[in-house]
Design an enzyme around this catalytic site. Sequence first.
Site, PDB file in Angstrom:
ATOM      1  N   SER A 188      -6.308  -2.720   1.313  1.00 24.26           N
ATOM      2  CA  SER A 188      -6.484  -2.373  -0.103  1.00 24.26           C
ATOM      3  C   SER A 188      -6.711  -3.596  -0.985  1.00 24.26           C
ATOM      4  O   SER A 188      -6.444  -3.555  -2.183  1.00 24.26           O
ATOM      5  CB  SER A 188      -5.290  -1.566  -0.641  1.00 24.26           C
ATOM      6  N   GLU A 192     -14.441  -5.832   8.733  1.00 27.20           N
ATOM      7  CA  GLU A 192     -13.098  -5.509   9.245  1.00 27.20           C
ATOM      8  C   GLU A 192     -12.991  -4.062   9.682  1.00 27.20           C
ATOM      9  O   GLU A 192     -13.786  -3.213   9.302  1.00 27.20           O
ATOM     10  CB  GLU A 192     -12.042  -5.806   8.185  1.00 27.20           C
ATOM     11  N   TYR A 202      -9.076   2.179  -6.450  1.00 27.43           N
ATOM     12  CA  TYR A 202      -8.260   3.369  -6.713  1.00 27.43           C
ATOM     13  C   TYR A 202      -8.333   3.896  -8.142  1.00 27.43           C
ATOM     14  O   TYR A 202      -7.647   4.853  -8.472  1.00 27.43           O
ATOM     15  CB  TYR A 202      -6.810   3.104  -6.296  1.00 27.43           C
ATOM     16  N   ASP A 214     -15.870  -1.667   7.976  1.00 25.13           N
ATOM     17  CA  ASP A 214     -16.512  -2.208   6.772  1.00 25.13           C
ATOM     18  C   ASP A 214     -17.491  -3.309   7.169  1.00 25.13           C
ATOM     19  O   ASP A 214     -17.120  -4.245   7.887  1.00 25.13           O
ATOM     20  CB  ASP A 214     -15.460  -2.802   5.827  1.00 25.13           C
ATOM     21  N   ASN A 234     -10.347  -0.724   9.936  1.00 22.72           N
ATOM     22  CA  ASN A 234      -9.153  -0.082   9.372  1.00 22.72           C
ATOM     23  C   ASN A 234      -8.798   1.097  10.260  1.00 22.72           C
ATOM     24  O   ASN A 234      -9.512   2.099  10.290  1.00 22.72           O
ATOM     25  CB  ASN A 234      -9.444   0.384   7.948  1.00 22.72           C
ATOM     26  N   GLY A 280      -7.768   5.013   4.211  1.00 22.80           N
ATOM     27  CA  GLY A 280      -7.248   5.826   3.113  1.00 22.80           C
ATOM     28  C   GLY A 280      -7.769   7.256   3.153  1.00 22.80           C
ATOM     29  O   GLY A 280      -8.889   7.511   3.604  1.00 22.80           O
ATOM     30  N   GLU A 328       0.822  -1.213   0.000  1.00 17.64           N
ATOM     31  CA  GLU A 328       0.000   0.000   0.000  1.00 17.64           C
ATOM     32  C   GLU A 328       0.859   1.268   0.000  1.00 17.64           C
ATOM     33  O   GLU A 328       0.395   2.336   0.399  1.00 17.64           O
ATOM     34  CB  GLU A 328      -0.965  -0.012   1.188  1.00 17.64           C
ATOM     35  N   ARG A 353     -12.192   3.250  10.028  1.00 20.02           N
ATOM     36  CA  ARG A 353     -13.274   3.014   9.062  1.00 20.02           C
ATOM     37  C   ARG A 353     -13.671   1.556   9.210  1.00 20.02           C
ATOM     38  O   ARG A 353     -12.824   0.673   9.165  1.00 20.02           O
ATOM     39  CB  ARG A 353     -12.815   3.297   7.630  1.00 20.02           C
TER      40      ARG A 353
HETATM   41  P1  ATP Z   1      -9.402  -2.342   2.881  1.00 23.55           P
HETATM   42  O1  ATP Z   1      -8.853  -1.674   1.652  1.00 23.55           O
HETATM   43  O2  ATP Z   1     -10.812  -1.938   3.147  1.00 23.55           O
HETATM   44  O3  ATP Z   1      -8.498  -2.278   4.049  1.00 23.55           O
HETATM   45  P2  ATP Z   1      -8.849  -5.202   2.945  1.00 23.55           P
HETATM   46  O4  ATP Z   1      -7.692  -5.480   2.069  1.00 23.55           O
HETATM   47  O5  ATP Z   1      -8.595  -5.094   4.396  1.00 23.55           O
HETATM   48  O6  ATP Z   1      -9.578  -3.905   2.439  1.00 23.55           O
HETATM   49  P3  ATP Z   1     -11.378  -6.707   3.017  1.00 23.55           P
HETATM   50  O7  ATP Z   1     -12.126  -5.474   3.308  1.00 23.55           O
HETATM   51  O8  ATP Z   1     -11.473  -7.794   4.003  1.00 23.55           O
HETATM   52  O9  ATP Z   1      -9.854  -6.401   2.662  1.00 23.55           O
HETATM   53  O10 ATP Z   1     -11.867  -7.323   1.631  1.00 23.55           O
HETATM   54  C1  ATP Z   1     -11.735  -6.588   0.430  1.00 23.55           C
HETATM   55  C2  ATP Z   1     -12.964  -6.772  -0.428  1.00 23.55           C
HETATM   56  O11 ATP Z   1     -13.108  -8.163  -0.810  1.00 23.55           O
HETATM   57  C3  ATP Z   1     -14.276  -6.442   0.240  1.00 23.55           C
HETATM   58  O12 ATP Z   1     -14.530  -5.062   0.237  1.00 23.55           O
HETATM   59  C4  ATP Z   1     -15.253  -7.254  -0.610  1.00 23.55           C
HETATM   60  O13 ATP Z   1     -15.472  -6.654  -1.883  1.00 23.55           O
HETATM   61  C5  ATP Z   1     -14.476  -8.529  -0.846  1.00 23.55           C
HETATM   62  N1  ATP Z   1     -14.742  -9.521   0.209  1.00 23.55           N
HETATM   63  C6  ATP Z   1     -13.921  -9.826   1.238  1.00 23.55           C
HETATM   64  N2  ATP Z   1     -14.430 -10.786   2.013  1.00 23.55           N
HETATM   65  C7  ATP Z   1     -15.633 -11.122   1.467  1.00 23.55           C
HETATM   66  C8  ATP Z   1     -16.650 -12.077   1.796  1.00 23.55           C
HETATM   67  N3  ATP Z   1     -16.508 -12.890   2.843  1.00 23.55           N
HETATM   68  N4  ATP Z   1     -17.746 -12.136   1.002  1.00 23.55           N
HETATM   69  C9  ATP Z   1     -17.889 -11.304  -0.062  1.00 23.55           C
HETATM   70  N5  ATP Z   1     -16.958 -10.388  -0.428  1.00 23.55           N
HETATM   71  C10 ATP Z   1     -15.846 -10.299   0.315  1.00 23.55           C
HETATM   72 MG    MG Z   2     -12.116  -3.483   3.640  1.00 21.69          MG
HETATM   73 MG    MG Z   3      -8.758  -3.464   5.632  1.00 18.38          MG
HETATM   74 MG    MG Z   4      -6.897  -0.898   5.075  1.00 21.60          MG
END
Ligand code: ATP
Ligand code: MG
Ligand code: MG
Ligand code: MG
Length: 322
Positions: free
Chosen positions: A160, A284, A230, A271, A286, A290, A13, A269
């Site tokens: 991300s 999750e 992005y 989610d 954060n 961002g 990232e 943030r």
């Molecule tokens: P962020 O950029 O928000 O920190 P991240 O890398 O921590 O993201 P997650 O938010 O866990 O990852 O997952 C990224 C994306 O993948 C989600 O926003 C969603 O689109 C998809 N996703 C993740 N887990 C699931 C799930 N169990 N069912 C459906 N879609 C999912």
């Molecule tokens: Mg996320």
């Molecule tokens: Mg995340």
């Molecule tokens: Mg993040």
Amino acid sequence: MKVLLLAGGPPGEHEVSLSSARGVLAAMPHPTELVVIAKDGRWLLGEDAYEALRAGVAEQGTHPFPPPVPWQHYDVVFPLLHGPLGEDGVIQGFLQLLRRPYVGAGVASSALCMDKDLCKRVLRQAGIPVVPWVTLYKGEPTPQPPFPPPYFVKPANTGSSVGISKVKADQDATRALAEAFAWDDKVLVEQGIEGVRELEVALLGNIHAEASVVGEITYQSEFYDYETKYTEGKAQLHLPAPIPPELSDEIRATALEAYRILGVRGMARVDFFLSPQGELYLNEFNTIPGFTPTSMYPKLWQATGLAYPDLLDRLVRLALER
Ligand code: ATP
Ligand code: MG
Ligand code: MG
Ligand code: MG
């Protein structure tokens, strides 16, 4: 009040952090200086840091750690770093040793929120609904998950969507696991929710935090992956989300309860996923969301009536108040 902004960080990232930093530097209502951590772990100070910001990337730095930064010249440090070393408590511990106030969650809370496996265990224990998953360590045999595909395969500690894949059939799992294990030695295989709605809320505050309006993200891609996040125009942000007020209240209350349990300070943030059957899950946390031009966190606050420069002022003050 003098602020020091830290940006860049390891691959994953790094570019997102520099993009976040451009926005924050332009809007910060206090004198602010920038230091950039290159992808190789060495630091860039002075004009070199701004050069990296303009380039959008710094492959190599100049100063090995610990860098000759005059830490005591700054009243607050803003570690605007996403992912491992920046969002997981490591830099936070260093700043604590330096006795410099910093924006965002402390050591334990940062580490807990960064590790999706540990975070979900704590939330589940508290009765907050999370999507079922299994945890795998590198080198272990892969068990058959106790739920059918699709799966989401995720490194425990990234953001991300880095290293995350959607697996629609068991035979595609090997590639997804290799991709995730390239980023972490712990991986989650999570039950995929088909037709998921993605709802996010922004929190701001120390022990007694406030929640923004709830926003929704929609997109045409298979999931909310790095490119969708992005690339301007690939995702549509709906502020506020077109959901019933009771659901929005439930999301805000659940996020605030979890914030308290996880011991977050400053900001987060959060989610959420909503299944077509109406089941709500906390996906999750954060702790350093961002701040890029397409990022949800500042937009959620803007939609709640708090402008970007005022949000930054609040974050700096919250760091001093802890
Ligand atoms: P962020 O950029 O928000 O920190 P991240 O890398 O921590 O993201 P997650 O938010 O866990 O990852 O997952 C990224 C994306 O993948 C989600 O926003 C969603 O689109 C998809 N996703 C993740 N887990 C699931 C799930 N169990 N069912 C459906 N879609 C999912
Ligand atoms: Mg996320
Ligand atoms: Mg995340
Ligand atoms: Mg993040």
